[in-house]
Write a protein that holds these residues in place. Structure first.
Motif, PDB file in Angstrom:
ATOM      1  N   GLY A   1       0.606  -0.616  -0.313  1.00 48.38           N
ATOM      2  CA  GLY A   1       0.711   0.029  -0.075  1.00 48.38           C
ATOM      3  C   GLY A   1       0.609   1.176   0.194  1.00 48.38           C
ATOM      4  O   GLY A   1       1.920   1.683  -0.685  1.00 48.38           O
ATOM      5  N   PHE A   2       0.591   2.500   0.883  1.00 53.10           N
ATOM      6  CA  PHE A   2       0.687   3.585   0.982  1.00 53.10           C
ATOM      7  C   PHE A   2       2.520   3.256   0.847  1.00 53.10           C
ATOM      8  O   PHE A   2       3.116   4.151   0.538  1.00 53.10           O
ATOM      9  N   ASP A   3       2.880   2.808   1.886  1.00 51.44           N
ATOM     10  CA  ASP A   3       4.401   2.184   2.352  1.00 51.44           C
ATOM     11  C   ASP A   3       5.462   2.388   0.933  1.00 51.44           C
ATOM     12  O   ASP A   3       6.295   2.162   0.893  1.00 51.44           O
ATOM     13  N   ALA A   4       4.549   1.332   0.456  1.00 56.32           N
ATOM     14  CA  ALA A   4       4.950   0.875  -0.543  1.00 56.32           C
ATOM     15  C   ALA A   4       5.268   0.964  -1.726  1.00 56.32           C
ATOM     16  O   ALA A   4       6.465   1.509  -1.979  1.00 56.32           O
TER      17      ALA A   4
ATOM     18  N   HIS B   1      -1.209  12.073  -3.464  1.00 59.10           N
ATOM     19  CA  HIS B   1      -1.438  11.467  -4.718  1.00 59.10           C
ATOM     20  C   HIS B   1      -1.982   9.793  -5.037  1.00 59.10           C
ATOM     21  O   HIS B   1      -2.633   9.670  -5.659  1.00 59.10           O
ATOM     22  N   TYR B   2      -2.006   9.735  -3.377  1.00 58.79           N
ATOM     23  CA  TYR B   2      -2.328   8.406  -3.110  1.00 58.79           C
ATOM     24  C   TYR B   2      -3.338   8.059  -2.878  1.00 58.79           C
ATOM     25  O   TYR B   2      -3.988   9.359  -2.406  1.00 58.79           O
ATOM     26  N   GLN B   3      -4.374   6.821  -3.149  1.00 58.47           N
ATOM     27  CA  GLN B   3      -5.814   6.308  -3.099  1.00 58.47           C
ATOM     28  C   GLN B   3      -5.816   4.762  -2.651  1.00 58.47           C
ATOM     29  O   GLN B   3      -4.487   4.279  -2.611  1.00 58.47           O
TER      30      GLN B   3
ATOM     31  N   ILE C   1      -4.184   0.037   8.266  1.00 63.03           N
ATOM     32  CA  ILE C   1      -4.358   1.173   8.635  1.00 63.03           C
ATOM     33  C   ILE C   1      -5.388   1.237   7.411  1.00 63.03           C
ATOM     34  O   ILE C   1      -5.129   1.443   6.509  1.00 63.03           O
ATOM     35  N   GLU C   2      -6.988   2.472   7.802  1.00 61.79           N
ATOM     36  CA  GLU C   2      -7.727   2.017   6.880  1.00 61.79           C
ATOM     37  C   GLU C   2      -7.045   3.422   6.099  1.00 61.79           C
ATOM     38  O   GLU C   2      -7.043   4.517   6.768  1.00 61.79           O
ATOM     39  N   HIS C   3      -8.041   3.946   5.163  1.00 67.01           N
ATOM     40  CA  HIS C   3      -8.017   5.210   4.574  1.00 67.01           C
ATOM     41  C   HIS C   3      -8.204   6.469   5.635  1.00 67.01           C
ATOM     42  O   HIS C   3      -9.468   6.144   6.025  1.00 67.01           O
ATOM     43  N   ILE C   4      -7.307   7.121   5.533  1.00 69.54           N
ATOM     44  CA  ILE C   4      -7.866   8.056   6.798  1.00 69.54           C
ATOM     45  C   ILE C   4      -7.397   9.310   5.727  1.00 69.54           C
ATOM     46  O   ILE C   4      -6.467   9.322   4.863  1.00 69.54           O
TER      47      ILE C   4
END
Length: 301
Positions: free
Chosen positions: A145-148, A177-179, A229-232
């Motif tokens: 996810g975001f971290d990768a 930019h992240y979804q 971690i859910e999208h926040i």
């Protein structure tokens, strides 16, 4: 002192490993130095060295240590490991999260003398199985996810300029930019469907230069710590990020935590997956813990 090999990633830490190598060679002048040009070469070299019963020292960052551990475990699978083989590390990479959590001094002048009479511990590792039959081993943290995506965006230029802060700079750039990623997660047989900012499957406590994503993880407890971690909203992310650096984020309602021995993850498309800082691309993976598998030599300090 048990004789050993220095497995060096010359580009680790934006070239810091090469600059510090003279100090290491002076202190361990009778040890042989092997410079590797890629992750796979580091794995292959370390698999060969595991047969010799020596100390195999990863001189680099988390990726270098992961390659040495991976080579050792590849040799274990083949039944080609000597009983006296040990793994060690000297942290000269960008983040050095695993070494820091293990208590290995960052200053080489402090770490090197401690290798003369190290403390030996048997630590856990992890195995990743991919749909095409490939396997990867890891020692610290797998991130999706975001971290990768952040890892994918952390260029060598950023690492040379900012050091450990390179990951923080990349986080701030990616945030706008992240979804979120819809995913299916199976934790020891329990299935969870969730749109998530990130999932971390942790053997160690921190990654990304000090982000304590799994503050209660231990390298010798026989389990992964899984953090979802859910999208926040972006502003909430920025408010909570300092708490994650301190490992105080687990109480947030959008943060979920499990302990597990087996984790499966399905994604709708190919996504980058960070494996101890190195990237693979897949839409499905299976992580399983390998308890008490890595004989580690920790310098006495």
């Amino acid at each position: 002192m048990q004789r050993g090999y220095l497995v060096v990633n010359p580009s680790a830490g934006g070239g810091r490993a090469t600059r510090r190598l003279r100090v290491v060679r002076t202190a361990l002048e009778h040890w042989r130095t092997i410079c590797t040009r890629s992750l796979e070469e580091g794995i292959e070299v370390s698999a060969r060295l595991a047969r010799e019963g020596a100390v195999c020292v990863a001189v680099g960052g988390d990726g270098t240590l992961s390659s040495v551990v991976g080579g050792y475990l590849r040799a274990v699978e083949r039944g080609e490991v000597a009983d006296t083989t040990r793994i060690a590390c000297l942290p000269v990479g960008t983040a050095n999260d695993a070494a820091r959590e293990l208590g290995v001094p960052k200053r080489l002048q402090s770490a090197l003398p401690g290798l003369a009479q190290p403390t030996c511990q048997t630590l856990d590792a992890g195995r990743i199985r991919l749909p095409d039959g490939r396997e990867h081993f890891f020692f610290n943290v797998v991130g999706v996810g975001f971290d990768a995506r952040v890892n994918d965006a952390t260029s060598d230029h950023l690492k040379r300029r900012w050091g450990r802060l390179a990951y923080i700079v990349a986080i701030l750039k990616q945030l706008w930019h992240y979804q979120p990623v819809p995913l299916l997660l199976e934790i020891d047989g329990q299935r969870i469907e969730q749109s998530a900012l990130l999932v971390a499957i942790a053997n160690g406590r921190s990654y990304g230069g000090g982000i304590r994503i799994a503050p209660f993880a231990e390298f010798d407890d026989g389990c992964f710590d899984v953090c979802l971690i859910e999208h926040i909203p972006r502003l909430e992310f920025l408010r909570q990020f300092p708490r994650a650096l301190r490992g105080e984020h687990l109480g947030h309602p959008s943060v979920h935590h499990w302990r597990a021995r087996s984790v499966r993850l399905w994604l709708p498309d190919l996504e980058p997956v960070s494996v101890d800082g190195e990237l693979i691309y897949t839409s499905h993976l299976h992580c399983e813990v390998l308890p008490a598998r890595v004989p580690f030599a920790l310098p006495q300090v």
